[in-house]
Design a protein around this motif. Structure first.
Motif, PDB file in Angstrom:
ATOM      1  N   LEU A  63      11.639   5.351 -12.712  1.00  0.00           N
ATOM      2  CA  LEU A  63      10.988   5.797 -11.490  1.00  0.00           C
ATOM      3  C   LEU A  63      12.009   6.033 -10.385  1.00  0.00           C
ATOM      4  O   LEU A  63      12.949   5.252 -10.218  1.00  0.00           O
ATOM      5  N   ARG A  64      11.810   7.093  -9.647  1.00  0.00           N
ATOM      6  CA  ARG A  64      12.683   7.395  -8.520  1.00  0.00           C
ATOM      7  C   ARG A  64      12.228   6.645  -7.272  1.00  0.00           C
ATOM      8  O   ARG A  64      11.072   6.260  -7.148  1.00  0.00           O
ATOM      9  N   HIS A  77       6.177   6.070  -2.363  1.00  0.00           N
ATOM     10  CA  HIS A  77       4.907   6.766  -2.175  1.00  0.00           C
ATOM     11  C   HIS A  77       3.745   5.945  -2.733  1.00  0.00           C
ATOM     12  O   HIS A  77       2.694   5.816  -2.091  1.00  0.00           O
ATOM     13  N   ASN A  78       3.931   5.390  -3.921  1.00  0.00           N
ATOM     14  CA  ASN A  78       2.862   4.611  -4.539  1.00  0.00           C
ATOM     15  C   ASN A  78       2.596   3.308  -3.792  1.00  0.00           C
ATOM     16  O   ASN A  78       1.446   2.875  -3.693  1.00  0.00           O
ATOM     17  N   LEU A  79       3.644   2.685  -3.268  1.00  0.00           N
ATOM     18  CA  LEU A  79       3.437   1.477  -2.478  1.00  0.00           C
ATOM     19  C   LEU A  79       2.686   1.785  -1.184  1.00  0.00           C
ATOM     20  O   LEU A  79       1.837   1.009  -0.737  1.00  0.00           O
ATOM     21  N   TRP A 102      -0.624  -0.211  -0.441  1.00  0.00           N
ATOM     22  CA  TRP A 102      -0.737  -1.032   0.761  1.00  0.00           C
ATOM     23  C   TRP A 102      -1.004  -0.111   1.955  1.00  0.00           C
ATOM     24  O   TRP A 102      -0.250  -0.108   2.935  1.00  0.00           O
ATOM     25  N   TYR A 103      -2.051   0.646   1.879  1.00  0.00           N
ATOM     26  CA  TYR A 103      -2.308   1.729   2.837  1.00  0.00           C
ATOM     27  C   TYR A 103      -2.468   1.242   4.272  1.00  0.00           C
ATOM     28  O   TYR A 103      -2.199   1.980   5.225  1.00  0.00           O
ATOM     29  N   PHE A 136      11.108   0.016   3.554  1.00  0.00           N
ATOM     30  CA  PHE A 136      11.366  -0.023   2.117  1.00  0.00           C
ATOM     31  C   PHE A 136      12.774   0.473   1.837  1.00  0.00           C
ATOM     32  O   PHE A 136      13.207   1.500   2.360  1.00  0.00           O
ATOM     33  N   SER A 137      13.506  -0.266   1.032  1.00  0.00           N
ATOM     34  CA  SER A 137      14.858   0.150   0.658  1.00  0.00           C
ATOM     35  C   SER A 137      15.118  -0.253  -0.785  1.00  0.00           C
ATOM     36  O   SER A 137      14.514  -1.197  -1.303  1.00  0.00           O
TER      37      SER A 137
END
Length: 262
Positions: free
Chosen positions: A57-58, A64-66, A70-71, A77-78
């Protein structure tokens, strides 16, 4: 009780001992304890994430999925080496939400989390050494459905981080109260090099617990990383070994099942 988590991290932030001799080949950087703690402070509440068995996964895909998962949570994020990621939350309440409402799944893979610590080094093993899990006792007597008991239970498994009690629901006119149909849980950081316990004794009562979302927990020997059917102890081997390429996967099931996703 949750403050104990902060105290443990404070203890781990002690500056490591410095070399007694300095050479031109390997000079020593000197910092006071206060300077060292100040460098660690922005990361104190961070979580370290990884997806065992999912190494293709990139960075943008994971982020994007996180964000979708966690909308309603704000975080930074790093990525760090060996397919690990670090998440820093804008507020403590966002971190608490992530710790309380797991387990989390990303593209049907179990999202492994652990607390950030100052000396954390991302290893190249497919299965991490520590991770955060959610433990519940579906058949616990009601007398044990309290924070003190669950906190001590979690500390027998690993390091208790949070206790999630049943949430009262107000009835019409606030004259009646009911509890949501779910079990109280404790969020625990466990060392996967140690056995995951499933039974405990309290005042001569044998109590059982479940680990939510862990598809590869072998209770033949208590270790994580393979199922009971392929447990090395079935062959009477002296110590368990793990397949570093084992893929930890799972998907949320409906409410009330062992790997519930709420």
């Amino acid at each position: 009780m949750e403050d104990d988590d902060d105290q443990r991290l404070d203890d781990e932030e002690e500056a490591p001992g410095e070399a007694s001799e300095e050479s031109d080949f390997c000079p020593v950087l000197h910092f006071t304890d206060e300077e060292y703690r100040e460098m660690c402070r922005p990361w104190k509440k961070a979580l370290v994430l990884t997806l065992p068995g999912k190494k293709t996964l990139r960075y943008r895909k994971v982020r994007h999925n996180l964000t979708q998962l966690w909308y309603d949570t704000e975080f930074k994020f790093s990525d760090i080496p060996n397919y690990y990621y670090v998440v820093r939350f804008e507020q403590d309440s966002y971190r608490d939400k992530v710790l309380m409402e797991g387990p989390w799944f990303l593209m049907r893979h179990y999202l492994v989390q652990r607390r950030w610590i100052p000396n954390f080094i991302p290893d190249a093993n497919d299965i991490p050494l520590k991770m955060i899990v959610w433990v519940r006792g579906p058949n616990l007597p009601k007398k044990y459905n309290n924070r003190l008991f669950l906190w001590r239970l979690g500390n027998k498994i690993g390091t208790s981080l949070r206790v999630d009690m049943n949430t009262p629901v107000q009835g019409q006119g606030d004259k009646s109260r009911a509890e949501r149909g779910r079990f109280a849980r404790v969020t625990v950081e466990v060392d996967l090099r140690r056995k995951l316990k499933r039974r405990f004794i309290s005042r001569n009562e044998v109590l059982s617990v479940e680990y939510e979302g862990l598809e590869l927990v072998c209770f033949q020997c208590g270790y994580y990383g393979y199922k009971k059917e392929v447990c090395p102890h079935r062959c009477n081997q002296a110590s368990p070994t793990r397949d570093a390429t084992t893929e930890v996967s799972g998907k949320p099931q409906s409410q009330g099942k062992k790997t519930e996703k709420r």
